[in-house]
Scaffold this active site. Structure first.
Site, short mmCIF file in Angstrom:
data_model
loop_
_atom_site.label_atom_id
_atom_site.label_comp_id
_atom_site.label_asym_id
_atom_site.label_seq_id
_atom_site.Cartn_x
_atom_site.Cartn_y
_atom_site.Cartn_z
N TYR A 1 -25.10 -6.06 6.73
CA TYR A 1 -23.63 -6.01 6.77
C TYR A 1 -23.21 -4.78 7.57
O TYR A 1 -23.51 -3.65 7.18
CB TYR A 1 -23.08 -5.93 5.34
CG TYR A 1 -21.56 -5.92 5.26
CD1 TYR A 1 -20.82 -7.08 5.49
CD2 TYR A 1 -20.87 -4.76 4.94
CE1 TYR A 1 -19.44 -7.08 5.41
CE2 TYR A 1 -19.48 -4.75 4.84
CZ TYR A 1 -18.77 -5.92 5.08
OH TYR A 1 -17.39 -5.91 4.99
N GLY B 1 1.44 4.50 3.62
CA GLY B 1 2.43 3.64 2.98
C GLY B 1 3.42 4.45 2.17
O GLY B 1 4.63 4.17 2.17
N GLY C 1 0.81 -1.22 0.00
CA GLY C 1 0.00 0.00 0.00
C GLY C 1 0.84 1.26 0.00
O GLY C 1 0.51 2.22 0.71
N ASN D 1 0.94 -2.75 5.36
CA ASN D 1 0.25 -1.46 5.57
C ASN D 1 -1.05 -1.35 4.77
O ASN D 1 -1.98 -0.70 5.22
CB ASN D 1 1.21 -0.33 5.17
CG ASN D 1 0.49 0.97 4.92
OD1 ASN D 1 0.15 1.71 5.85
ND2 ASN D 1 0.23 1.27 3.64
#
Ligand SMILES: NC(=O)c1ccc[n+]([C@@H]2O[C@H](COP(=O)([O-])OP(=O)(O)OC[C@H]3O[C@@H](n4cnc5c(N)ncnc54)[C@H](OP(=O)(O)O)[C@@H]3O)[C@@H](O)[C@H]2O)c1
Length: 312
Positions: free
Chosen positions: A175, A31, A25, A103
């Site tokens: 969800y 990152g 990332g 990351n």
């Protein structure tokens, strides 16, 4: 190795010349900041990302900032177990790896199943990194003092339970995207502590540490809520983050501390001020659930079965 007594700053980062660090990332946010600072200190930084064009852009950015930087690349989509296998095979050319920084991540994305029939957040944030770490373990051990740094979150605390159920059984009902994110970040800590225990038991020269950035201005919120990193609502959300959070460079400091300071395995680094939301990093604690050894072992076993890799 000693427990770090107080806050840590970039000035304390030792020279990284001769060290190979794989950062997942690196095309955005934390990152990118992590890879840049490691390159500044002379590390061979390997940008592990899913989009080759973004890898090229980040490479050019680092090379502009750090003339002569040694930057490599590895294409990997962490939400796909097949892609992780392909990337690990490709990574054999790197030889010994000193640090793997797990990351890459997504936050609170809508319900979506991956090609492996896994929840997208759990696949990207936990199962992909679990498999990548396992496949790279021989190269980490070959460095003689390998480190695995996994980026968790303060939001590991919102998880009501550890994600130890069969991940291929889709739970019924609504969800809860934030709850699943919290579980994926709890998984990062359960994974770190269990990896540390297993590496010690196996006599492997590999340490597992974790870090969290507090609240940092990145594309995490906009990507999770809109599926885009910029434009329209994404740009508004990026603006909100920029106005209220610390910079990505500051948010990367706990990761850099975990990756380079003289710290024992099992250490968790996070910002030292304002309820761990900002400030220079230090060693921080995590919640009781993350320290539950039964949950750590169960998640490991579920992850091995899911990823199809038994290790170390
Ligand atoms: N920012 C914060 O306040 C905060 C707080 C707590 C924890 N964190 C953690 O910090 C880490 C980094 O996030 P960030 O804030 O820097 O967010 P970001 O700016 O959105 O960066 C996320 C990175 O992960 C990559 N990524 C996403 N899905 C991927 C996949 N399937 N395969 C490979 N790479 C993928 C993205 O690549 P693309 O560029 O290709 O999309 C990007 O490089 C995450 O693990 C997050 O949970 C952040």
């Amino acid at each position: 190795m000693s427990a770090h007594p107080s806050t840590w700053s970039l000035a304390e980062m030792p020279d990284q010349a001769g060290r190979t660090v794989v950062v997942t990332g690196p095309t955005s946010g934390l990152g990118e900041a992590t890879a840049l600072e490691l390159a500044r200190r002379g590390a061979h930084v390997v940008l592990a990302a899913r989009n080759p064009e973004k890898i090229a852009t980040t490479t050019a950015h680092i090379e502009r900032e750090v003339p002569g930087a040694r930057v490599g690349s590895l294409v990997v989509d962490l939400s796909s177990l097949a892609s992780v296998h392909a990337a690990a095979a490709e990574a054999a050319r790197l030889g010994p790896i000193d640090v793997l920084v797990n990351n890459a991540g997504v936050m609170a994305t809508p319900a979506r199943r991956t090609d492996d029939d896994l929840d997208l957040q759990m696949a990207t944030n936990h199962f992909g990194p679990f498999l990548l770490t396992g496949l790279l373990l021989p190269q980490l051990a070959a460095s003689g003092d390998g480190r695995v740094v996994t980026v968790s979150s303060f939001l590991h605390r919102i998880a009501r339970s550890a994600p130890t159920r069969d991940p291929r059984r889709v739970p019924g009902g609504r969800y809860h995207r934030w709850q699943v994110y919290g579980q994926s970040k709890l998984a990062n800590l359960l994974f770190t502590f269990e990896l540390q225990r297993r590496a010690t038991a196996a006599g492997l020269p590999v340490r597992a540490l974790a870090a969290h950035p507090g609240y940092a201005s990145t594309h995490l919120l906009s990507y999770g809520q809109t599926g885009r990193s910029q434009g329209g609502l994404a740009s508004i959300l990026n603006g909100v983050a920029a106005a209220t959070a610390q910079s990505a460079a500051d948010g990367a400091l706990p990761t850099l501390m975990a990756a380079t300071a003289d710290l024992p395995g099992g250490t968790f680094c996070g910002p030292g001020s304002f309820q761990q939301m900002r400030g220079l990093p230090r060693v921080v604690g995590s919640n009781a659930l993350s320290r539950d050894e039964t949950a750590q072992r169960e998640l490991w076993e579920v992850s091995e079965a899911t990823a199809g890799l038994t290790w170390p």
